[in-house]
Design a protein around this motif. Structure first.
Motif, PDB file in Angstrom:
ATOM      1  N   UNK A 113     -23.169  -7.954   4.151  1.00  0.00           N
ATOM      2  CA  UNK A 113     -21.823  -8.502   4.307  1.00  0.00           C
ATOM      3  C   UNK A 113     -20.778  -7.414   4.508  1.00  0.00           C
ATOM      4  N   UNK A 114     -19.608  -7.879   4.878  1.00  0.00           N
ATOM      5  CA  UNK A 114     -18.429  -7.019   4.914  1.00  0.00           C
ATOM      6  C   UNK A 114     -17.332  -7.628   4.057  1.00  0.00           C
ATOM      7  N   UNK A 115     -16.571  -6.765   3.409  1.00  0.00           N
ATOM      8  CA  UNK A 115     -15.287  -7.106   2.776  1.00  0.00           C
ATOM      9  C   UNK A 115     -15.383  -8.050   1.589  1.00  0.00           C
ATOM     10  N   UNK A 116     -16.549  -8.226   0.984  1.00  0.00           N
ATOM     11  CA  UNK A 116     -16.572  -8.895  -0.316  1.00  0.00           C
ATOM     12  C   UNK A 116     -15.992  -7.914  -1.327  1.00  0.00           C
ATOM     13  N   UNK A 117     -14.994  -8.322  -2.099  1.00  0.00           N
ATOM     14  CA  UNK A 117     -14.144  -7.361  -2.811  1.00  0.00           C
ATOM     15  C   UNK A 117     -14.803  -6.737  -4.039  1.00  0.00           C
ATOM     16  N   UNK A 118     -14.494  -5.445  -4.236  1.00  0.00           N
ATOM     17  CA  UNK A 118     -14.894  -4.743  -5.446  1.00  0.00           C
ATOM     18  C   UNK A 118     -13.950  -5.045  -6.600  1.00  0.00           C
ATOM     19  N   UNK A 119     -12.779  -5.532  -6.271  1.00  0.00           N
ATOM     20  CA  UNK A 119     -11.794  -5.949  -7.266  1.00  0.00           C
ATOM     21  C   UNK A 119     -11.343  -7.358  -6.909  1.00  0.00           C
ATOM     22  N   UNK A 120     -11.412  -8.320  -7.815  1.00  0.00           N
ATOM     23  CA  UNK A 120     -11.004  -9.691  -7.463  1.00  0.00           C
ATOM     24  C   UNK A 120      -9.597  -9.707  -6.867  1.00  0.00           C
ATOM     25  N   UNK A 121      -9.484 -10.243  -5.653  1.00  0.00           N
ATOM     26  CA  UNK A 121      -8.193 -10.314  -4.994  1.00  0.00           C
ATOM     27  C   UNK A 121      -7.645  -8.991  -4.523  1.00  0.00           C
ATOM     28  N   UNK A 122      -8.449  -7.911  -4.626  1.00  0.00           N
ATOM     29  CA  UNK A 122      -7.946  -6.579  -4.309  1.00  0.00           C
ATOM     30  C   UNK A 122      -8.248  -6.141  -2.896  1.00  0.00           C
ATOM     31  N   UNK A 123      -7.998  -4.831  -2.634  1.00  0.00           N
ATOM     32  CA  UNK A 123      -8.109  -4.304  -1.280  1.00  0.00           C
ATOM     33  C   UNK A 123      -9.269  -3.331  -1.115  1.00  0.00           C
ATOM     34  N   UNK A 124     -10.132  -3.225  -2.123  1.00  0.00           N
ATOM     35  CA  UNK A 124     -11.323  -2.373  -1.990  1.00  0.00           C
ATOM     36  C   UNK A 124     -12.416  -3.177  -1.281  1.00  0.00           C
ATOM     37  N   UNK A 125     -12.213  -3.396   0.011  1.00  0.00           N
ATOM     38  CA  UNK A 125     -13.073  -4.289   0.776  1.00  0.00           C
ATOM     39  C   UNK A 125     -13.608  -3.528   1.986  1.00  0.00           C
ATOM     40  N   UNK A 126     -14.929  -3.316   2.031  1.00  0.00           N
ATOM     41  CA  UNK A 126     -15.507  -2.434   3.036  1.00  0.00           C
ATOM     42  C   UNK A 126     -16.635  -3.136   3.789  1.00  0.00           C
ATOM     43  N   UNK A 127     -16.930  -2.616   4.941  1.00  0.00           N
ATOM     44  CA  UNK A 127     -18.032  -3.128   5.763  1.00  0.00           C
ATOM     45  C   UNK A 127     -19.284  -2.302   5.456  1.00  0.00           C
ATOM     46  N   UNK A 128     -20.277  -2.963   4.873  1.00  0.00           N
ATOM     47  CA  UNK A 128     -21.504  -2.268   4.456  1.00  0.00           C
ATOM     48  C   UNK A 128     -22.706  -2.623   5.329  1.00  0.00           C
TER      49      UNK A 128
END
Length: 625
Positions: free
Chosen positions: A273-288
């Motif tokens: 996946x991409x952009x499933x957050x590391x912080x709920x509702x946050x911006x630490x969202x990356x394409x893996x």
């Protein structure tokens, strides 16, 4: 609660998704039974079902009408085939989902060094969904609403052939064909059907996207499903798994890693996946959805340990292919097909998982300087060569280039293995990986018979080793995150795992215990304290599950077996209902965070569980008289 996948619907917990794969693309099945994530034609292509990132970005439902919460979900044992079961007043309904595998299609493009395991099949490019009424009766519904190009282009369906059982939708270069024994109608971009199933009735729906023919009828669909089930079970049978209560976790991790492997190249994606957050509702969202060179050493170790030499070799050949192509500079990550450029952008039209924005595709970290890359590839080559005691000219050329690059750059700062977007630093883990490059390079030079290089590289390894001990250890005798820092970093747990120091070295023990005491929340390990490390973000994150599994491994190594076993049991209890892991765990709620399923986490699980099992076996072994 209404069916997930439509505007306004709640987002399911990340860990509650099921994972399907045909080793070319993947799909996520929500706990509602909906397909909410699938990219075509491969894992890192644009999505056609993307409602995990925005409720208007496409979904695929098959299930009983008006009943949204299944009674149970499970994998058919030993497979990547899922069953979702619903109980409703008057009946039981079961949906079986699979990305079909078929015979080897010889026209499939593969890299020139890529070989095929005896049990490998090719992807059939068909998502098969089968529904049956086990008893009673049930009104069932089919809703298939693809939206191409990450939710930008709604499907436009049209019937093909005779009757209402075949349809096609075209978009973004994909011809998406729907074949079923249901009568299908269209409501805008939605292909839909309703019918009544009575006890013993069954139907199929096949979604396909290539020249490979989909099933023509239910009998053929069932036959091809059985083929796929047998493929996965035969593949799993090739593995070597200990007879232990944790065996099922090892098997599911192995299946997940195989599912994250891109068959045409052998590359292992970091996540589906991409952009499933590391912080709920946050911006630490990356394409893996790419492959990291750093993962290679641990991936090879895991595959070799479990008896999957073909998979280990395939990944090895992939990384040596890209290393050979990168005559100038080896990147830290690549596309699954080996492409070098992974430009990062944001999809501002998507709301993000549970409103976590931005949604990113691509990953600009591919341009970062990370000094662990040389040690990772040299460590992988050393592991490969050690099993054969032979080092050919092609590999030797790669070794020379990568070791020399490591020696040329090890004194400079970098972005570190966590890819921080703050200022470059002299990260301890980066120096240790440069030492790995020089140390393993010297061993390979001895195998090669090049004693001059072996001596020079060994001197360099000794110099790096001394530099780390002089600059990365604080007054307590504990390894810190980077030179001049006071902060801890979980990457220091790699020091004994990579053999930089023996586990009985006092500094190793003190570092492991300091991280366990000071860098944990409810026993789960953080990468670092966000307040102490400039990573370019202000938001907090969960504990990194890979780091917690590293802790298990290092606790075993420093003879804290009871503590390691307890932590391992705790971590395994956090597995999803289908024994899958995302990247992080919220230590306060147990909620999984980040991209899913995460290869690095499952690799570390295999390492940790095998360490504990072997230590237990050693503990039970009677002493010598």
């Amino acid at each position: 609660m209404v069916a997930g996948g439509r505007a306004g619907d709640p987002f399911a917990p990340i860990a509650d998704y099921g994972f399907l794969s045909d080793c070319e693309t993947t799909a996520l099945v929500a706990p509602s039974g909906n397909i909410e994530w699938m990219c075509l034609p491969k894992m890192d292509s644009p999505s056609v079902f993307g409602s995990i990132l925005d409720r208007d970005a496409g979904y695929f439902r098959l299930g009983p009408a008006g009943v949204e919460v299944p009674a149970a979900q499970r994998y058919i044992p030993g497979t990547m085939v899922m069953e979702t079961t619903w109980w409703l007043h008057g009946g039981w309904v079961v949906v079986t989902d699979a990305l079909l595998m078929g015979p080897w299609h010889h026209e499939t493009e593969r890299s020139h060094t890529h070989r095929r395991a005896p049990t490998d099949y090719d992807a059939d490019h068909v998502l098969l969904r089968m529904i049956r009424c086990v008893n009673g009766q049930a009104q069932i519904r089919l809703d298939c609403m693809p939206v191409f190009d990450y939710g930008l282009t709604p499907a436009r369906w049209e019937h093909t052939g005779q009757g209402y059982h075949e349809a096609v939708a075209r978009g973004n270069g994909i011809n998406l064909r729907l074949n079923t024994d249901l009568n299908v109608g269209f409501e805008g971009s939605l292909a839909t059907s309703r019918t009544l199933l009575k006890q013993g009735d069954a139907r199929f729906v096949a979604l396909s996207w290539s020249e490979h023919a989909p099933p023509a009828d239910y009998a053929e669909a069932h036959e091809r499903l059985v083929w796929t089930v047998h493929h996965w079970q035969h593949w799993l049978d090739r593995g070597q798994f200990p007879d232990h209560p944790w065996r099922s976790h090892l098997q599911r991790s192995a299946l997940t890693l195989k599912g994250l492997t891109f068959g045409p190249s052998g590359a292992v994606a970091a996540a589906a996946t991409t952009s499933l957050p590391e912080t709920p509702g946050g911006d630490r969202n990356w394409d893996y959805r790419y492959t990291w060179i750093r993962d290679s050493t641990m991936a090879l170790w895991a595959f070799y340990t479990l008896g999957y030499d073909w998979e280990a070799n395939d990944f090895f050949y992939f990384i040596t292919d890209v290393a050979e192509a990168a005559e100038g500079k080896l990147q830290i990550m690549y596309g699954l097909d080996g492409r070098e450029e992974l430009p990062e952008s944001t999809l501002d039209h998507l709301s993000g998982y549970d409103n976590a924005r931005p949604v990113r595709i691509g990953n600009e970290a591919y341009m970062q300087a990370q000094h662990d890359v040389w040690g990772a590839i040299i460590g992988s080559i050393y592991m490969f060569v050690r099993k054969r005691d032979r080092l050919d000219d092609r590999l030797w050329k790669i070794v020379v280039k990568q070791v020399e690059d490591a020696l040329e750059n090890w004194r400079t700062p970098d972005c570190g293995m966590w890819e921080v977007r703050g200022e470059p630093q002299h990260f301890t883990s980066s120096k240790v990986f440069c030492w790995v490059a020089a140390d393993r390079g010297a061993r390979l030079a001895r195998i090669r018979g090049d004693h001059g290089r072996a001596e020079r590289w060994q001197r360099a390894a000794d110099e790096i080793h001394a530099d780390v001990l002089a600059n990365a250890v604080d007054e307590r005798g504990v390894f810190v995150a980077h030179y001049g820092a006071d902060a801890l970093d979980a990457s220091a747990l790699l020091i004994p795992l990579l053999g930089f120091l023996p586990a009985d070295d006092k500094r190793v023990r003190e570092t492991v215990l300091a991280i366990a005491d000071e860098l944990t929340e409810d026993d789960l390990v953080q990468r670092y304290r966000a307040t102490e490390t400039d990573d370019g973000f202000e938001s907090e994150e969960g504990t990194f599950t890979i780091c917690s599994f590293w802790m298990v491994s290092t606790l075993v190594m420093i003879n804290e077996l009871d503590r390691a076993r307890t932590l391992c049991e705790k971590l395994l209890s956090y597995a999803s209902p289908l024994q899958l892991y995302a990247e992080e765990i919220d230590p306060h709620t147990g909620r999984q965070l980040g991209n899913f399923p995460q290869a690095f986490t499952h690799l570390a699980l295999i390492n940790a569980v095998m360490q504990v099992i072997r230590a237990e076996e050693e503990e039970r072994r009677p002493g010598l008289m």
